[in-house]
Design a protein around this motif. Structure first.
Motif, mmCIF file in Angstrom:
data_model
loop_
_atom_site.group_PDB
_atom_site.id
_atom_site.type_symbol
_atom_site.label_atom_id
_atom_site.label_comp_id
_atom_site.label_asym_id
_atom_site.label_seq_id
_atom_site.Cartn_x
_atom_site.Cartn_y
_atom_site.Cartn_z
ATOM 1 N N GLY A 26 -19.456 29.181 22.388
ATOM 2 C CA GLY A 26 -18.173 28.598 22.614
ATOM 3 C C GLY A 26 -17.725 28.158 23.740
ATOM 4 N N TYR B 184 -16.334 27.892 27.883
ATOM 5 C CA TYR B 184 -16.203 28.693 29.020
ATOM 6 C C TYR B 184 -15.571 27.829 30.310
ATOM 7 C CZ TYR B 184 -19.382 32.184 26.738
ATOM 8 O OH TYR B 184 -20.150 32.907 25.940
ATOM 9 N N ALA C 5 -12.152 31.592 31.441
ATOM 10 C CA ALA C 5 -11.831 31.443 30.188
ATOM 11 C C ALA C 5 -13.271 31.675 29.420
ATOM 12 C CB ALA C 5 -11.315 30.126 29.748
ATOM 13 N N SER C 6 -13.278 32.603 28.256
ATOM 14 C CA SER C 6 -14.477 32.517 27.502
ATOM 15 C C SER C 6 -14.118 32.848 26.063
ATOM 16 C CB SER C 6 -15.155 33.543 28.087
ATOM 17 O OG SER C 6 -14.595 34.762 28.154
ATOM 18 N N PRO C 7 -15.089 32.607 25.137
ATOM 19 C CA PRO C 7 -14.761 32.708 23.702
ATOM 20 C C PRO C 7 -14.371 34.174 23.327
ATOM 21 C CG PRO C 7 -16.950 31.753 24.208
ATOM 22 C CD PRO C 7 -16.399 32.478 25.566
ATOM 23 N N ALA C 8 -13.739 34.260 22.233
ATOM 24 C CA ALA C 8 -13.278 35.391 21.692
ATOM 25 C C ALA C 8 -14.562 36.466 21.636
ATOM 26 C CB ALA C 8 -12.462 35.603 20.401
ATOM 27 N N GLY C 9 -14.594 37.642 21.936
ATOM 28 C CA GLY C 9 -15.488 38.756 21.879
ATOM 29 C C GLY C 9 -16.764 38.629 22.759
ATOM 30 N N CYS C 10 -16.555 37.895 23.844
ATOM 31 C CA CYS C 10 -17.280 37.732 24.885
ATOM 32 C C CYS C 10 -17.379 39.207 25.798
ATOM 33 C CB CYS C 10 -16.996 36.744 25.858
ATOM 34 S SG CYS C 10 -18.048 36.206 27.317
#
Length: 409
Positions: free
Chosen positions: A388, A390, A352-357
Motif C-alpha cells: 500500500g 506510505y 500515513a500507512s496502509p490499514a493494518g500496518c
C-alpha cells in the motif's frame, strides 16, 4: 516426415534474407525499456537497426502496455546510476584513506611514500567525482523532454496490435495457466517472480504476435532481451537458439517463419546488413544491461520525492512510497539538491500507512551531502509491511558545529 517436421526443416534452411526484407519487426517491452539504460551510441545503434525495416514494424498491445507501465521506473532507475557511481568512488576513497592511515603507522617506511600516494589518489578521486557530475549534468531529463519516447511514438504510430480484451483475455490467461503447469514456453519462469496477471505477459504478447502474423500473412522478426530458459534452449552453458516449441507453434499457427533474436544478435545482423560491423563496446554494453536486468529482482517500492525546502543547511519534504509486495523492511531514498554544506542529521516520521500496518521502526541514514535513506520495518520481529501507500515526512539539517545522529523516529 518432411511434412510432420516442416517447422524444423524450415527453421534450419530458412531464407534469412527473405525474412529480413519482407518480414515485420516486433520488439518485446524489455527491448524498448533498455533504450533508457544504454548510452547514446548504443541507443542509436538500436534505432538504426529498427530503421532498416522502415514501415514494416509492429508492436503488440501487450508489449506497448508493459513499456508504458514501467517507463517511469526505468527512467528513475537509470538516473540513479550516477548516485551509485558516486558512492562507489566514495567507498574506494574511504578504503584508500584507511590504507594510508595504516601505512603511516609503519615507522620504518618513509612518510613521503604515504604522502605521495595520497596526493595522486586525491587528484584521481576529485577528477572522477567531477567527471561523474559532468555526465549527470548532460544526461537528459526524460521526464521533461523525452526524445526516446518521441521517436518510439513516431516509429510505431498506427502500428500497435489490438491485444485481447474481456472474455478473450480471460481465455488466454487460462491457457497461460495450463501452459505454465506444463512448462510450455514462453513465460513460465515468471510464475513465481511476478504477481497477478502480470505473470502471463509473455503469453499474451506471444499469442497476440501469432494472431497478427496469421492475419497479415507475413514473416516476423521478433526481438527480446530475455535470457531465461522459457525463451531459449540452453546446453553446456550456452544459448543454442530459440525454444523449438516456439518455432513449431508459430509455424503451425501462421504458416509463416519467425526469427527470434536477443538484442545483441539482432544489432549484430542489422549492422552487417547495413555494411558495417557492431562495435565491441556496443555489444558489451547490450550484454551487460541484459545480464544486470536478469540479476535484479523487480523493485518492491516506488518512491516519489517531494522536497518543500531545499537549502544548503536544511532540506524538508516528504517521500511518497508505494509498496508493491509484502516485505520485512523497505527503504525510501531521497536526493538532496542542491547538495548540503555537510553531511546532515536526518530525521523522519511515517505519517500515513496502509490499514493494518503494525507499529513501525523508522531509521535514517546518510554518509553523503547529496542523498539520504529512510529504512522502515515493523517493530515486532517476524511481521511484514503490508502492501500500500506510505507517506514519510523528513527533515535534513546540517549544523557545522553539531554532530550527526543517524536515527530517526
Amino acid at each position: 516426415m518432411r511434412n510432420e517436421f516442416a517447422w524444423y526443416l524450415g527453421a534450419i534452411a530458412l531464407d534469412f534474407d527473405h525474412v529480413w526484407t519482407t518480414g515485420v519487426l516486433t520488439l518485446d517491452a524489455n527491448v524498448l525499456l533498455d533504450l533508457y539504460r544504454y548510452n547514446a551510441e548504443t541507443r542509436e545503434s538500436i534505432f538504426s537497426a529498427i530503421g532498416l525495416f522502415g514501415e514494416r514494424v509492429w508492436v503488440s498491445r501487450q508489449a506497448a502496455g508493459e513499456f508504458f507501465s514501467n517507463r517511469r521506473k526505468v527512467v528513475v532507475s537509470a538516473a540513479l546510476d550516477f548516485d551509485h557511481a558516486r558512492r562507489a568512488v566514495d567507498g574506494v576513497r574511504k578504503a584508500v584513506t584507511e590504507g594510508l592511515t595504516e601505512l603511516r603507522k609503519l615507522r620504518l617506511v618513509p612518510r613521503q611514500v604515504a604522502d605521495g600516494l595520497e596526493g595522486g589518489f586525491t587528484d584521481a578521486f576529485e577528477k572522477a567525482a567531477a567527471e561523474i557530475e559532468a555526465a549527470r549534468l548532460v544526461h537528459p531529463d526524460h521526464f521533461r523532454e523525452d526524445q526516446i519516447l518521441d521517436r518510439l511514438l513516431t516509429v510505431f504510430e498506427g502500428r500497435v496490435g489490438d491485444g485481447f480484451e474481456g472474455e478473450r483475455r480471460d481465455g488466454v490467461i487460462r491457457e497461460g495457466v495450463a501452459r505454465y503447469k506444463a512448462k510450455r514456453p514462453p513465460g513460465y519462469m515468471d510464475e513465481t517472480t511476478k504477481e497477478g496477471d502480470r505473470r502471463y505477459g509473455d503469453v499474451l504478447m506471444w499469442l497476440e504476435t501469432i494472431e497478427f502474423a496469421k492475419a497479415a500473412k507475413v514473416p516476423v522478426v521478433f526481438v527480446t532481451s530475455e535470457l531465461k530458459e522459457d525463451w531459449w534452449e540452453k546446453g553446456s552453458g550456452r544459448i543454442l537458439g530459440p525454444r523449438w516449441e516456439l518455432l513449431k507453434e508459430f509455424h503451425e499457427q501462421t504458416g509463416q517463419p519467425v526469427l527470434i533474436y536477443q538484442t545483441e544478435r539482432f544489432a549484430h545482423f542489422a549492422a552487417e546488413r547495413a555494411g558495417a560491423s557492431l562495435k565491441p563496446d556496443i555489444a558489451r554494453e547490450i550484454r551487460e544491461v541484459s545480464a544486470r536486468r536478469g540479476r535484479i529482482q523487480p523493485p518492491a517500492v516506488e518512491v516519489e520525492h517531494l522536497p518543500q525546502v531545499a537549502e544548503a543547511d536544511e532540506n524538508l519534504g516528504t517521500l511518497e512510497i508505494e509498496l508493491l509486495r509484502e516485505v520485512m523492511m523497505m527503504t525510501g531514498s531521497g536526493r538532496l539538491e542542491p547538495p548540503m554544506a555537510g553531511v546532515p542529521e536526518v530525521r523522519a516520521t511515517v505519517t500515513a500507512s496502509p490499514a493494518g500496518c503494525p507499529p513501525l521502526d523508522v531509521r535514517c541514514a546518510t554518509g553523503t551531502t547529496f542523498d539520504f535513506n529512510v529504512h522502515i520495518r515493523p517493530i515486532e520481529r517476524g511481521r511484514v509491511l503490508p502492501v500500500g501507500h506510505y507517506v514519510v515526512e523528513y527533515e535534513c539539517a546540517y549544523d557545522a558545529s553539531g554532530s550527526v545522529d543517524q536515527d530517526g523516529g
